[in-house]
Write an enzyme that holds these catalytic residues in place. Structure first.
Site, PDB file in Angstrom:
ATOM      1  CB  CYS A 134      -0.928  -0.025   1.212  1.00  0.00           C
ATOM      2  SG  CYS A 134      -1.972   1.433   1.314  1.00  0.00           S
ATOM      3  CB  CYS A 137      -0.729   2.550   4.031  1.00  0.00           C
ATOM      4  SG  CYS A 137      -2.187   1.894   3.266  1.00  0.00           S
ATOM      5  CG  ASP A 138       3.052   1.101   4.419  1.00  0.00           C
ATOM      6  OD1 ASP A 138       2.469   1.558   5.423  1.00  0.00           O
ATOM      7  OD2 ASP A 138       2.944  -0.083   4.052  1.00  0.00           O
TER       8      ASP A 138
END
Ligand code: NAP
Length: 303
Positions: A134, A137-138
């Site tokens: 992701c 997200c990261d």
């Protein structure tokens, strides 16, 4: 004996939440079960620009709006995972969840799909230490560093574009030289100065002690291997359905998708499959929402 609800929906993604909206508006009692969160896959998409009537919205905003709409109308969302479903008779199902049991007259399976793994050594071990599925997200954890994205679909190209904003260098590693992603987006990405395409190549090894330090790529045509020094590898090679636990209940195909047509009916009366978890050719936000509506109306018509 648990109370009987009208419709149990498994999965709180776009298909599940849309099904809930239609079912509660038809006056049915509805509970949605999801062991993770609401929103499904779309919650991690930075920009949606192809949902009719909405020019631009983030995945998070979209998913939150859908969740608020469904619950405001009266659908209940329980954050517990469904582990097994049994059919006791016509309009009579028992769902075993991580928090107990519930009985429902009809069931809508809307469990979606999850990220496919590369299936190479150390992939699991390095999740969170260089391997991610992701980018939104990261991605920020890799600010100023070199990273790689594996894949050639819309997700990979979107992820790579997103990462160019943070990372010193973004390699796009793809096993072919043609892309599934929209040509317009691939062209936009090519214009970025910090992108390098590594085509006709596979990631064949992950290197580094406790954290990822490099990926080995192997040219498919020549067999030549080389290491790319990267702190992160974002794997974006598509999804696999989350439907395995329903094999006891409904027919699933070889790839694990629940067999259901455009009417969302499975081979079991009273059980419907909606969204990415069912057999279909186009897996998009619009088709997930459409499935949710179709499945809910079909279920309501039998109650
Ligand atoms: P996808 O379209 O299925 O693409 C997966 C990519 O990964 C393909 O390029 C595939 O290569 C490659 N791949 C698959 N297995 C692999 C393996 N084992 N090793 C190496 N490479 C592998 O998946 P996606 O990009 O996640 O998209 C899924 C769906 O969501 C699509 O319908 C897509 O259009 C949609 N989507 C839409 C948007 C948007 O419209 N904004 C954003 C994201 C996703 P091959 O090409 O060689 O098969």
């Amino acid at each position: 004996m648990p109370d009987m609800i009208d419709i149990a929906i498994v999965g709180a993604g776009t298909a599940g939440l849309t099904a809930a909206i239609y079912a509660v508006r038809a006056g049915k009692s509805v509970k949605i079960y999801d062991g993770k969160s609401y929103g499904g896959q779309i919650i991690n998409t930075p920009d949606i620009e192809n949902y009719p009537g909405i020019k631009h919205i983030s995945g998070f905003e979209f998913a939150t709006g859908l969740y608020e709409q469904a619950t405001a109308l009266g659908a209940e969302l329980e954050f517990s995972a469904v582990e097994r479903i049994e059919k006791n008779g016509e309009n009579d199902f028992t769902l075993k969840t991580t928090d107990g049991e519930v009985k429902a007259k009809a069931v809508i399976l809307a469990t979606g799909a999850e990220n496919r793994k590369l299936g190479i050594d150390r992939e699991e071990e390095l999740i969170g230490s260089g391997i991610s599925y992701c980018a939104t997200c990261d991605g920020a954890f890799y600010k100023g560093k070199a990273v790689a994205v594996s894949g050639g679909g819309n997700t990979a190209i979107e992820d790579a574009m997103f990462l160019t904003n943070y990372c010193s260098k973004v390699y796009v590693i793809h096993r072919r030289d043609a892309f599934r992603a929209d040509a317009k987006d691939v062209e936009k990405l090519k214009e970025k100065p910090n992108v390098e395409f590594v085509l006709n190549a596979n990631v064949t090894a992950l290197k580094g002690d406790k954290k990822l330090e490099a990926v080995e790529v192997t040219d498919k045509n020549t067999g030549e291997k080389k290491d790319l020094e990267v702190a992160g590898l974002f794997v974006a090679i598509g999804q696999a359905p989350v439907a395995g636990i329903f094999k006891n209940l409904v027919e699933v195909n070889e790839q694990g998708y629940i067999v259901a047509g455009e009417d969302c009916k499975t081979n079991v009366s009273g059980v419907y499959a909606a969204g990415d978890c069912r057999t279909k050719t186009v897996r998009q936000l619009t088709t997930a929402a459409a499935d949710g509506a179709i499945a809910a109306l079909a279920a309501c018509s039998k109650l």
